[in-house]
Design a protein around this motif. Structure first.
Motif, short mmCIF file in Angstrom:
data_model
loop_
_atom_site.label_atom_id
_atom_site.label_comp_id
_atom_site.label_asym_id
_atom_site.label_seq_id
_atom_site.Cartn_x
_atom_site.Cartn_y
_atom_site.Cartn_z
N GLU A 2 0.74 -1.17 0.02
CA GLU A 2 -0.13 -0.03 -0.02
C GLU A 2 0.93 1.21 -0.13
O GLU A 2 0.49 2.18 -0.65
CB GLU A 2 -0.81 0.12 1.28
N THR A 164 -4.08 2.08 -2.83
CA THR A 164 -3.62 2.53 -1.37
C THR A 164 -4.53 1.71 -0.14
O THR A 164 -4.07 2.00 0.83
CB THR A 164 -3.63 3.93 -1.06
N SER A 165 -5.44 1.06 -0.63
CA SER A 165 -6.31 0.29 0.24
C SER A 165 -6.54 -1.19 -0.14
O SER A 165 -7.62 -1.50 -0.83
CB SER A 165 -7.49 1.13 0.48
#
Length: 318
Positions: A2, A164-165
């Motif tokens: 991430e 990013t998640s």
């Protein structure tokens, strides 16, 4: 991983050059989070769905075990540790009161805690993943996962698309595969108690505000989720915070897109991508600002896949 999608250059400094941020050897928020995780894992493992009904004496025994471990690590901070554990106990008790109500009206039962997996591959079998899933709940042929947090973890469709998640959905995909169950949802639960403002002695309003602040939040993958819990329970205890509370994601398509993201990761690392391309406020708490000097001026949403446009969008039936 991430962190790579947050900014490749930050990832390169941290994991490529192995330049780590200096950390003080002291009791911090991470320590508290670890203690809460340990207590919850032991409670759910021992009591199953009745974990929230633990008597105070047994809770004290578990807390004292953790306290003794911490005292051995920080013998000079005994007074601080005693005060800290008073607060931790109050926090856990208030959360258990909430969780007890949540567990009453649902078919889901916690079956696994700290579920360990390794050598699970993504990105066309080019990326190996291993980890621990805090909690897996089972209802018939369905499952959901719950990840405990000591703070708030922002999530959105955009954060999935940008990579990013990844953790929550990666864990759900792995759990569904290994246990051969249908994925209904993946949720965070925060033990952080937000301050509640009481206006004009309106207790009902304060209770409502508290309940909303404690709702599990995450991603939903079945528009018939209320078949396993009443509609009132669903509305009270669960929230799909993806920018639109009525979005239901398609699980097979989501798996395909997550695989594409990991393949992009593999290709980017293979090509030596280390550009400063901050995404989703990656610069805000970055310890390497003085090195790259970008300071977030060019932050952008670096979407890798388009998830929402191709997903099935529906509403939770009332």
């Amino acid at each position: 991983f991430e962190s790579f999608f947050g900014c490749p250059y930050k990832y390169f400094i941290n994991y490529g050059l192995n330049i780590k941020e200096e950390k003080n050897n002291e009791i911090g928020q991470d320590t508290i989070g670890t203690i809460v995780h340990s207590i919850m894992q032991k409670l759910v493992s021992e009591y199953g769905k009745d974990y929230a009904k633990v008597v105070e004496t047994n809770l004290d025994l578990l807390l004292n075990e953790e306290k003794e471990k911490l005292i051995k690590l920080f013998p000079k901070d005994i007074d601080l540790i005693h005060v800290l554990f008073i607060k931790i106990k109050d926090n856990i008790k208030s959360n258990l009161s909430y969780l007890e109500q949540m567990e009453i009206d649902t078919s889901f039962k916690p079956e696994y805690t700290e579920f360990k997996f390794e050598n699970e591959t993504f990105g066309n079998d080019k990326v190996n993943i291993k980890g621990f899933i805090d909690r897996i709940d089972i209802a018939y042929d369905n499952l959901r996962i719950v990840d405990y947090k000591s703070g708030n973890t922002p999530i959105s469709i955009a954060s999935i698309e940008s990579g990013t998640s990844l953790q929550l959905l990666t864990y759900l995909i792995v759990a569904s595969k290994l246990l051969n169950k249908k994925a209904l949802g993946a949720f965070y639960y925060t033990f952080k108690n937000e301050p509640i403002l009481v206006k004009d002695d309106n207790v009902d309003s304060a209770i409502s505000s508290y309940m909303n602040s404690k709702r599990m939040y995450g991603y939903i993958f079945n528009n018939d989720i209320t078949s396993l819990t009443s509609l009132d329970t669903y509305k009270t205890f669960y929230d799909n915070k993806t920018g639109n509370s009525k979005i239901i994601l398609d699980f097979d398509l989501t798996k395909e897109k997550i695989n594409e993201i990991y393949l992009y990761l593999y290709n980017s690392l293979s090509d030596g991508l280390i550009d400063a391309l901050p995404c989703n406020e990656a610069c805000v708490y970055c310890p390497y600002k003085s090195i790259c000097r970008l300071k977030g001026e060019d932050e952008q949403n670096n979407s890798i896949v388009s998830l929402l446009k191709e997903n099935v969008v529906d509403e939770v039936s009332e």
